[in-house]
Enzyme design. Structure first.
Site, mmCIF file in Angstrom:
data_model
loop_
_atom_site.group_PDB
_atom_site.id
_atom_site.type_symbol
_atom_site.label_atom_id
_atom_site.label_comp_id
_atom_site.label_asym_id
_atom_site.label_seq_id
_atom_site.Cartn_x
_atom_site.Cartn_y
_atom_site.Cartn_z
ATOM 1 C CB SER A 154 -0.900 0.000 1.231
ATOM 2 O OG SER A 154 -0.112 0.247 2.377
ATOM 3 C CE LYS A 155 -1.773 6.919 -2.594
ATOM 4 N NZ LYS A 155 -3.056 7.546 -2.460
#
Ligand code: GLU
Length: 467
Positions: free
Chosen positions: A238-239
């Site tokens: 994820s980010k």
């Protein structure tokens, strides 16, 4: 054997992320390896979340990665007539039916099923009513009630779903639009797709899709579901693990060939080989070597691969890649033949194009910015003798060859009785502004006579002004 036809069908609801790019790459490489076809299809039926900006971002990222398509881009929103024809076929053959159950009623069914520990699903109220079209009616697929649906997954092995667990899922909404699973299957059938490699977040859609293929009498494609990409802490990427968009890596100075090399290794292997050129990947990529365990995104590995790819990329190509990075630093040049020479002095010492651009800046400056500490230490009166000698000698030399330059430095060493290191440091600072740089002979060769002499004279002036 039939031509292999693969596809990449992104939903344009954001940029192209690492996981999506890997899916695209696997399908593209397999099509190229098999001399088949790779089709691009934009799955934009979710009108609320789909944007033109995302479509453009996806094209831009694929283009950067060098993933080209043989057909498409098709847009699902332009294909509603085709879906309608197939929905009608399913109605005509008794594989689908109209349903007028209200939202509340369906909610009730769900609650009831869950209360007795079952899966929330449609209870088949309208299944055998033989309803015809009406304003609020949806169309449902008549799923088999018994038996099992099996995904013969080439990566995960057989995955069995009991049909009793499957729903009479909706294939057309009350507003007349097709649902996702329906559109995908009709596209895959009409586009002749015979190999589907996608993320395993789609596994639960696959039995529904298989039932639709069967109901329409179409042969099943080969399915392979790849495990998700994980972050360095082994949670889903994820980010917070770093940039997710593919083009962010372009902007950080990664080469497309290095990035696809990195992507492919997030789920595919060939012995213990790590470095692959694009051509080698096309030659070697087969589905058998896609792994069952999740790939872990490792930024250091990406950096190391990038450095290795930079080393083997032809200097002309690197020069072209470097232009936008230099521009960003305020140096506008299109002089590929000069940059090519610059690159040759930097490509074994740069891990990214950003780093290379940083290292190249001094070649393009009219006036060198001296690093404060470097100037303090080396641009001092005792260096004047060396710098002036070098200016005189260089002015007399017509062709700058390594041998010729070496002779000059030997001569200066003899006259000044100084070691090469002592002579080189002030020269280095005069030419580059820094204490660390490529070799000074290389630099002088690239700069050429006039700029080299001008920089040395500037340094002499700088020292004289100080003292
Ligand atoms: N549009 C889907 C996605 O972006 C892909 C569907 C598929 O591969 O079948 O996740």
């Amino acid at each position: 054997m039939n031509t292999i036809i693969t596809r990449f069908p992104p939903s344009p609801t954001g940029y192209l992320h690492v996981g999506g790019a890997r899916t695209a790459l696997f399908n593209w490489l397999y099509a190229r390896h098999m001399k088949g076809k790779f089709i691009l299809r934009i799955e934009d039926t979710d009108v609320e979340r789909s944007t033109q900006e995302s479509v453009d971002a996806i094209f831009e990222a694929l283009e950067w990665l060098g993933i080209d398509w043989d057909e498409g881009p098709y847009f699902q929103t332009k294909r509603f007539d085709i879906y309608k024809t197939y929905i009608q076929k399913l109605l005509d053959s008794g594989h689908a039916y109209y349903c007028t159950c209200s939202r509340e009623k369906i909610e009730e069914m769900r609650k009831k099923a869950m209360a007795v520990g079952g899966k929330p699903k449609y209870d088949g109220t309208c299944r055998d009513k033989g309803l015809s079209q009406s304003d609020n009616a949806v169309i449902r697929f008549k799923a088999p009630l018994t038996g099992a649906t099996v995904i013969e997954d080439i990566i995960k092995g057989n995955i069995v779903f009991q049909n009793s667990e499957l729903d009479d899922f909706i294939i057309q909404r009350s507003n007349g639009t097709p649902t996702y699973n329906l559109a995908v299957v009709i596209d895959d059938i009409t586009m002749g797709i015979n190999t589907i490699i996608r993320g395993d977040d789609h596994v639960n859609n696959t039995p529904k899709q298989i039932l639709l293929f069967k109901a329409l009498g179409s042969p099943l494609p080969v399915f392979g579901h790849v495990p998700m990409v994980l972050g360095s802490d082994r949670s889903r990427l994820s980010k917070r693990h770093g940039a997710m968009s593919v083009t962010a890596y372009r902007d950080m100075g990664y080469l497309p060939d290095a990035f696809i090399n990195f992507l492919v290794r997030l789920g595919w292997s060939y012995g213990d080989q790590e470095f692959f050129t694009r051509e080698e990947l096309i030659e070697k990529f087969t589905l058998e070597h896609i792994g069952r365990s999740a790939g872990v995104f490792n930024q250091e590995k990406l950096l190391a691969l990038n450095a290795d790819h930079i080393k083997v990329t032809p200097p002309t190509k690197l020069a072209e890649y470097l232009i936008p990075f230099l521009k960003q630093k305020g140096y506008e040049t299109n002089d590929v033949s000069y940059l090519q020479k610059v690159v040759k002095t930097l490509h074994t010492r740069s891990k990214t194009l950003q780093e290379m651009a940083e290292g190249a800046v001094f070649y393009l400056q009219d006036k060198i910015d001296y690093e404060e500490k470097a100037a303090q230490k080396f641009l001092i009166p005792s260096a004047l003798g060396t710098l002036n000698l070098l200016i005189d000698e260089l002015m007399q030399l017509d062709h700058f060859t390594e041998k010729g330059l070496e002779n000059i430095f030997l001569k200066i060493m003899e006259i000044t009785q100084l070691k090469l290191g002592k002579i080189a440091q002030p020269v280095r600072v005069a030419l580059t502004g820094k204490t660390v740089s490529p070799g000074i002979f290389e630099i002088i060769e690239v700069l050429g006579k006039e700029p080299t002499v001008r920089r040395l004279k500037d340094a002499v002036r700088f020292i004289s002004a100080k003292s």
